[in-house]
Design a protein around this motif. Structure first.
Motif, PDB file in Angstrom:
ATOM      1  N   ALA A 141      34.490-124.424 -24.179  1.00 19.44           N
ATOM      2  CA  ALA A 141      35.039-124.540 -22.885  1.00 19.44           C
ATOM      3  C   ALA A 141      36.139-123.941 -22.494  1.00 19.44           C
ATOM      4  CB  ALA A 141      35.458-126.055 -22.795  1.00 19.44           C
ATOM      5  N   ALA A 142      36.983-123.416 -23.346  1.00 22.23           N
ATOM      6  CA  ALA A 142      38.243-122.580 -23.005  1.00 22.23           C
ATOM      7  C   ALA A 142      37.558-121.211 -22.665  1.00 22.23           C
ATOM      8  CB  ALA A 142      38.966-122.411 -24.258  1.00 22.23           C
ATOM      9  N   ASP A 143      36.630-120.541 -22.889  1.00 17.16           N
ATOM     10  CA  ASP A 143      35.937-119.233 -22.546  1.00 17.16           C
ATOM     11  C   ASP A 143      35.534-119.348 -21.198  1.00 17.16           C
ATOM     12  OD1 ASP A 143      36.656-117.994 -24.904  1.00 17.16           O
ATOM     13  OD2 ASP A 143      34.641-118.438 -25.876  1.00 17.16           O
ATOM     14  N   ARG A 144      34.905-120.614 -20.803  1.00 14.21           N
ATOM     15  CA  ARG A 144      34.509-120.768 -19.483  1.00 14.21           C
ATOM     16  C   ARG A 144      35.581-120.851 -18.542  1.00 14.21           C
ATOM     17  NH1 ARG A 144      29.883-124.099 -18.677  1.00 14.21           N
ATOM     18  NH2 ARG A 144      30.520-124.054 -16.538  1.00 14.21           N
ATOM     19  N   VAL A 145      36.812-121.437 -18.894  1.00 16.38           N
ATOM     20  CA  VAL A 145      37.855-121.436 -17.963  1.00 16.38           C
ATOM     21  C   VAL A 145      38.460-119.902 -17.839  1.00 16.38           C
ATOM     22  CG1 VAL A 145      40.038-122.159 -17.401  1.00 16.38           C
ATOM     23  CG2 VAL A 145      38.477-123.749 -18.366  1.00 16.38           C
ATOM     24  N   LYS A 146      38.410-119.126 -18.845  1.00 15.37           N
ATOM     25  CA  LYS A 146      38.896-117.863 -18.681  1.00 15.37           C
ATOM     26  C   LYS A 146      37.714-116.786 -17.801  1.00 15.37           C
ATOM     27  CE  LYS A 146      41.620-117.942 -23.059  1.00 15.37           C
ATOM     28  NZ  LYS A 146      41.690-117.381 -24.525  1.00 15.37           N
ATOM     29  N   LYS A 147      36.717-117.229 -17.829  1.00 14.28           N
ATOM     30  CA  LYS A 147      35.695-116.411 -16.848  1.00 14.28           C
ATOM     31  C   LYS A 147      35.769-116.829 -15.502  1.00 14.28           C
ATOM     32  CE  LYS A 147      32.625-115.416 -20.788  1.00 14.28           C
ATOM     33  NZ  LYS A 147      31.381-115.774 -21.595  1.00 14.28           N
ATOM     34  N   GLN A 148      36.403-117.823 -15.139  1.00 14.51           N
ATOM     35  CA  GLN A 148      36.534-118.220 -13.669  1.00 14.51           C
ATOM     36  C   GLN A 148      37.722-117.268 -13.108  1.00 14.51           C
ATOM     37  OE1 GLN A 148      38.037-122.462 -13.755  1.00 14.51           O
ATOM     38  NE2 GLN A 148      36.138-123.134 -14.561  1.00 14.51           N
ATOM     39  N   LEU A 149      37.408-117.249 -11.627  1.00 14.76           N
ATOM     40  CA  LEU A 149      38.101-116.285 -10.996  1.00 14.76           C
ATOM     41  C   LEU A 149      39.531-116.515 -10.720  1.00 14.76           C
ATOM     42  CD1 LEU A 149      37.795-113.867  -8.704  1.00 14.76           C
ATOM     43  CD2 LEU A 149      37.315-115.512  -7.082  1.00 14.76           C
ATOM     44  N   SER A 150      39.915-117.802 -11.011  1.00 13.80           N
ATOM     45  CA  SER A 150      41.362-117.889 -10.836  1.00 13.80           C
ATOM     46  C   SER A 150      42.199-117.443 -11.765  1.00 13.80           C
ATOM     47  CB  SER A 150      41.606-119.759 -10.752  1.00 13.80           C
ATOM     48  OG  SER A 150      40.925-120.404 -11.901  1.00 13.80           O
ATOM     49  N   TYR A 151      41.226-117.720 -13.175  1.00 16.56           N
ATOM     50  CA  TYR A 151      42.103-117.290 -14.215  1.00 16.56           C
ATOM     51  C   TYR A 151      42.075-115.694 -14.287  1.00 16.56           C
ATOM     52  CZ  TYR A 151      43.476-116.855 -19.139  1.00 16.56           C
ATOM     53  OH  TYR A 151      44.231-116.783 -20.420  1.00 16.56           O
ATOM     54  N   ARG A 152      40.979-115.143 -13.909  1.00 17.04           N
ATOM     55  CA  ARG A 152      41.066-113.600 -13.839  1.00 17.04           C
ATOM     56  C   ARG A 152      41.867-112.884 -13.009  1.00 17.04           C
ATOM     57  NH1 ARG A 152      34.644-112.391 -14.204  1.00 17.04           N
ATOM     58  NH2 ARG A 152      35.342-110.223 -14.155  1.00 17.04           N
ATOM     59  N   LEU A 153      42.251-113.549 -11.521  1.00 21.13           N
ATOM     60  CA  LEU A 153      42.884-113.190 -10.891  1.00 21.13           C
ATOM     61  C   LEU A 153      44.601-113.413 -11.025  1.00 21.13           C
ATOM     62  CD1 LEU A 153      41.502-114.357  -7.462  1.00 21.13           C
ATOM     63  CD2 LEU A 153      41.334-111.958  -8.384  1.00 21.13           C
ATOM     64  N   GLY A 154      44.690-114.505 -11.785  1.00 20.94           N
ATOM     65  CA  GLY A 154      46.045-114.703 -12.370  1.00 20.94           C
ATOM     66  C   GLY A 154      46.616-113.663 -13.397  1.00 20.94           C
ATOM     67  N   SER A 155      45.380-113.325 -14.568  1.00 21.00           N
ATOM     68  CA  SER A 155      45.687-112.513 -15.432  1.00 21.00           C
ATOM     69  C   SER A 155      46.093-111.057 -14.938  1.00 21.00           C
ATOM     70  CB  SER A 155      44.400-112.491 -16.394  1.00 21.00           C
ATOM     71  OG  SER A 155      44.628-111.515 -17.604  1.00 21.00           O
ATOM     72  N   THR A 156      45.101-110.742 -13.940  1.00 25.04           N
ATOM     73  CA  THR A 156      45.282-109.289 -13.142  1.00 25.04           C
ATOM     74  C   THR A 156      46.943-109.184 -12.721  1.00 25.04           C
ATOM     75  OG1 THR A 156      42.869-109.130 -13.003  1.00 25.04           O
ATOM     76  CG2 THR A 156      44.507-107.821 -11.546  1.00 25.04           C
TER      77      THR A 156
END
Length: 251
Positions: A141-156
């Motif tokens: 489940a944690a990997d699914r959240v990290k692959k979401q657009l919101s997480y990826r944009l925030g990480s960027t």
């Protein structure tokens, strides 16, 4: 029961033969004593023969008695050996009978255990056939959240904010990340995954959503939906970072 009775009978016969053997041994000892006595008498007769001729007439009789005693001792010795062999044979037969009985008992127990195992196997097979199939267990489940657009944009955003050039290239980096997200979605459109709530480790997804990357990305997506949100985006992001730091200090 018949075999047990036979074994008891054989053992009793063996005991009787052993008693007979003991009696023969005692008789042999008695004969040996008599033999010694006869030999002593023979010696005495020889001494007397030198002194008197009349003792010469008794020598054949003494010799005959001595020979008879020797023959009797030899016969007793052979009887003793024969009885010993018979006793050994009876003991071996009794041991074989006990072993056969024990083997039969073990085979009976083995067949019983095999029948029990077969019965349990059939019962388990029937029970499994009546039970509905268990749903597939999902993890990650944690990997699914990290692959979401919101997480990826925030990480960027966090990665780009570490340098001045990163701040300047922030819009391009966010646009490129959003493009890569769409490409990943297109590549995995055929993959049907259940909702994150159905994952076995769904609680880990809630922890990931508390990361600053996810919170900044979610705020960015929310504010860019309206004109007012876009205008207030810098202040909203700053407020999100401030709230995150405050929560970390309170832990």
């Amino acid at each position: 029961m018949a075999e047990l009775h036979k074994v008891k009978t054989d053992l009793k016969a063996a005991q009787e033969k052993a008693a007979a053997l003991q009696a023969i041994g005692q008789e042999k000892q008695t004969l040996e004593q008599q033999l010694l006595k006869v030999q002593q008498q023979l010696a005495d007769s020889k001494a007397q023969a030198q002194q008197a001729e009349k003792t010469q007439a008794e020598m054949p009789k003494v010799r005959a008695e001595l020979k008879a005693a020797q023959d009797k001792a030899l016969q007793l010795q052979r009887s003793e050996e024969q009885l010993k062999k018979q006793l050994q044979t009876q003991g071996a037969m009794a041991s074989n009978a006990d072993l056969e009985k024990e083997n039969e008992l073990l085979l009976t127990q083995l067949h019983k255990v095999q029948r029990e195992l077969e019965r349990h196997y059939l019962e388990n097979s029937k029970l499994k056939a009546t039970q509905p199939p268990k749903p597939q267990a999902y993890y990650g489940a944690a990997d699914r959240v990290k692959k979401q657009l919101s997480y990826r944009l925030g990480s960027t955003m966090i990665r780009q904010s570490r340098s001045i050039s990163g701040w300047l290239n922030m819009p391009f980096a966010l646009s490129a990340e959003a493009k890569r997200f769409k490409q990943d979605q297109a590549a995995g459109k055929d993959q049907q995954l259940p909702p994150i709530a159905q994952y076995q480790d769904a609680h880990e997804a809630e922890l990931i959503k508390q990361h600053l990357s996810y919170r900044l990305g979610s705020r960015l997506l929310t504010n860019t939906r309206t004109l007012g949100g876009r205008i207030s985006l810098p202040w909203s992001l700053y407020a999100e970072v401030k709230a995150f730091r405050k929560e970390r200090r309170s832990l």
